[in-house]
Design a protein around this motif. Structure first.
Motif, PDB file in Angstrom:
ATOM      1  N   GLY A  80       7.290   5.225  10.663  1.00 21.64           N
ATOM      2  CA  GLY A  80       5.839   5.304  10.715  1.00 21.64           C
ATOM      3  C   GLY A  80       5.200   4.677   9.489  1.00 21.64           C
ATOM      4  N   ILE A  81       5.759   4.967   8.303  1.00 17.45           N
ATOM      5  CA  ILE A  81       5.231   4.385   7.071  1.00 17.45           C
ATOM      6  C   ILE A  81       5.411   2.874   7.063  1.00 17.45           C
ATOM      7  N   VAL A  82       6.593   2.409   7.462  1.00 14.02           N
ATOM      8  CA  VAL A  82       6.863   0.971   7.491  1.00 14.02           C
ATOM      9  C   VAL A  82       5.928   0.270   8.471  1.00 14.02           C
ATOM     10  N   THR A  83       5.724   0.865   9.637  1.00 15.00           N
ATOM     11  CA  THR A  83       4.837   0.255  10.633  1.00 15.00           C
ATOM     12  C   THR A  83       3.409   0.157  10.114  1.00 15.00           C
ATOM     13  N   ARG A  84       2.920   1.221   9.464  1.00 13.36           N
ATOM     14  CA  ARG A  84       1.568   1.180   8.914  1.00 13.36           C
ATOM     15  C   ARG A  84       1.442   0.086   7.864  1.00 13.36           C
ATOM     16  N   ARG A  85       2.456  -0.046   7.013  1.00 13.02           N
ATOM     17  CA  ARG A  85       2.404  -1.074   5.970  1.00 13.02           C
ATOM     18  C   ARG A  85       2.428  -2.475   6.563  1.00 13.02           C
ATOM     19  N   LEU A  86       3.270  -2.684   7.573  1.00 11.06           N
ATOM     20  CA  LEU A  86       3.401  -4.022   8.153  1.00 11.06           C
ATOM     21  C   LEU A  86       2.175  -4.419   8.970  1.00 11.06           C
ATOM     22  N   PRO A 123      -1.976   9.188   1.986  1.00  8.96           N
ATOM     23  CA  PRO A 123      -1.785   9.634   0.598  1.00  8.96           C
ATOM     24  C   PRO A 123      -0.541  10.505   0.481  1.00  8.96           C
ATOM     25  N   GLY A 124       0.066  10.474  -0.689  1.00  9.50           N
ATOM     26  CA  GLY A 124       1.253  11.291  -0.928  1.00  9.50           C
ATOM     27  C   GLY A 124       2.374  10.469  -1.523  1.00  9.50           C
ATOM     28  N   THR A 125       3.394  11.173  -1.986  1.00  6.73           N
ATOM     29  CA  THR A 125       4.512  10.513  -2.668  1.00  6.73           C
ATOM     30  C   THR A 125       5.501   9.882  -1.697  1.00  6.73           C
ATOM     31  N   ARG A 126       5.541  10.356  -0.461  1.00  3.38           N
ATOM     32  CA  ARG A 126       6.536   9.819   0.470  1.00  3.38           C
ATOM     33  C   ARG A 126       6.280   8.352   0.793  1.00  3.38           C
TER      34      ARG A 126
END
Length: 356
Positions: A54-60, A67-70
């Protein structure tokens, strides 16, 4: 460079391995995806795989990061390191395969031939003497490592060619001698660092480390490995002929001298770039071609891409293990590859003695 039906001359080529090659490639691609996911997911702070993607998809896709450390851990700390491990592993697999064809010796790899020792010496010289020394010669860390690798291979080749002809065993022995000499000189330079913290850092790096990898460090090795893979794949037929012997290769229309010069340059460049970003990581370039030959045979048209995939999977998994095995400190990658790789290679040689 001309090459005709060179692959048909290679005795190790298995025509029946073609259907298997596709299945092996798919399995390796899936294994690489799993390895990369686990590499980003596991650590002092575990992140669930679904959240990682999910994080990778949002970045790409350019969407705002949560927000947050993860998000910081996944995107800034672990993702570039995991990708660099895959790139370096792929490069080591390619270089090991090319070098073994070059010298017609399945025990050859960049470390055995002194290439890595030369690259390491160049990189350490710039690190210990300071970047100003490298800049004065027009060399950065990668440039110094490449220059060292190319110089070492040139020395080894010159010694091996003394008296005329080409003897693979003589080349390997020359590589061992030059490699040990350069390794001793590297150790001397490390002792002259004069800074205990810098000395410890260099020593840890010499055993292989991908710690502190950033996105900016990924572009050069990725480009070098991609270009090297394309070049070697274009020479796959010639490599098949060269693996059989110089006379056979010449009879099939291969310019052997030119091919060797190309391979020297490409393997030295790749080794120098990889050493500059990861330090000395042994055994991958030796083990990976053996594993791939057992799976699909010796045709370099199939062997090279599978060696790249296998190396990427292997080093990604090893780096994750090195980073997470001990709670208090990170284990150098070279230590893990040696501890895991040696028993595996001995097992493979015992099971399939005809590939020795």
């Amino acid at each position: 460079m001309a090459a005709t039906a060179a692959p048909d001359a290679a005795p190790a080529v298995r025509r029946s391995a073609t259907p298997r090659t596709g299945a092996v490639a798919v399995a390796l691609a899936l294994a690489l995806a799993v390895a990369l996911t686990l590499a980003v997911s596991l650590g002092a702070v575990d992140v669930p795989p679904a959240e990682v993607w999910g994080i990778v998809t949002r970045r790409l896709t350019g969407r705002p990061a949560e927000p947050g450390t993860r998000d910081l851990i996944v995107w800034q700390l672990r993702a570039p390191r995991a990708l660099l491990a895959a790139v370096v592993g792929a490069g080591l697999g390619l270089v090991g395969t090319a070098v073994q064809a070059l010298v017609r010796n399945p025990l050859a790899d960049p470390y055995l031939l002194g290439i890595s020792s030369g690259a390491t010496l160049g990189a350490v010289a710039v690190t210990v003497l300071g970047t100003a020394a490298g800049a004065g010669l027009g060399l950065g860390l990668s440039g110094a490592a490449f220059a060292g690798a190319l110089t070492a291979f040139a020395l080894v080749w010159t010694i091996a060619r003394r008296g005329g002809g080409f003897a693979p065993l003589r080349l390997v022995l020359a590589g061992i001698g030059i490699g040990q000499f350069l390794a001793g000189f590297t150790s001397f330079l490390v002792l002259q660092a004069g800074d205990e913290q810098r000395t410890r850092g260099v020593l840890f790096w010499l055993m292989g480390s991908l710690g502190g990898t950033t996105w900016s460090q990924l572009a050069l090795p990725a480009a070098a490995v991609a270009l090297g893979a394309v070049h070697l794949q274009a020479r796959a037929r010639a490599l098949n002929a060269l693996a059989v012997g110089d006379e056979t290769a010449t009879g099939l229309g291969v310019d052997v001298a030119r091919l060797r010069r190309e391979l020297f340059t490409v393997t030295s460049l790749l080794t120098g770039v990889m050493v500059a970003v990861s330090g000395a990581i042994g055994f991958v370039g030796l083990l990976v071609p053996h594993v791939c030959r057992l799976l699909v045979g010796g045709d370099h048209r199939r062997l090279l891409p599978l060696a790249a995939l296998t190396g990427a999977v292997l080093l990604t998994a090893v780096d994750t293990l090195a980073r997470t095995a001990l709670a208090t400190q990170e284990v150098p990658i070279g230590v893990v590859t040696a501890l895991l790789g040696a028993p595996v290679l001995l097992y493979l040689l015992d099971r399939r003695p005809e590939h020795r």
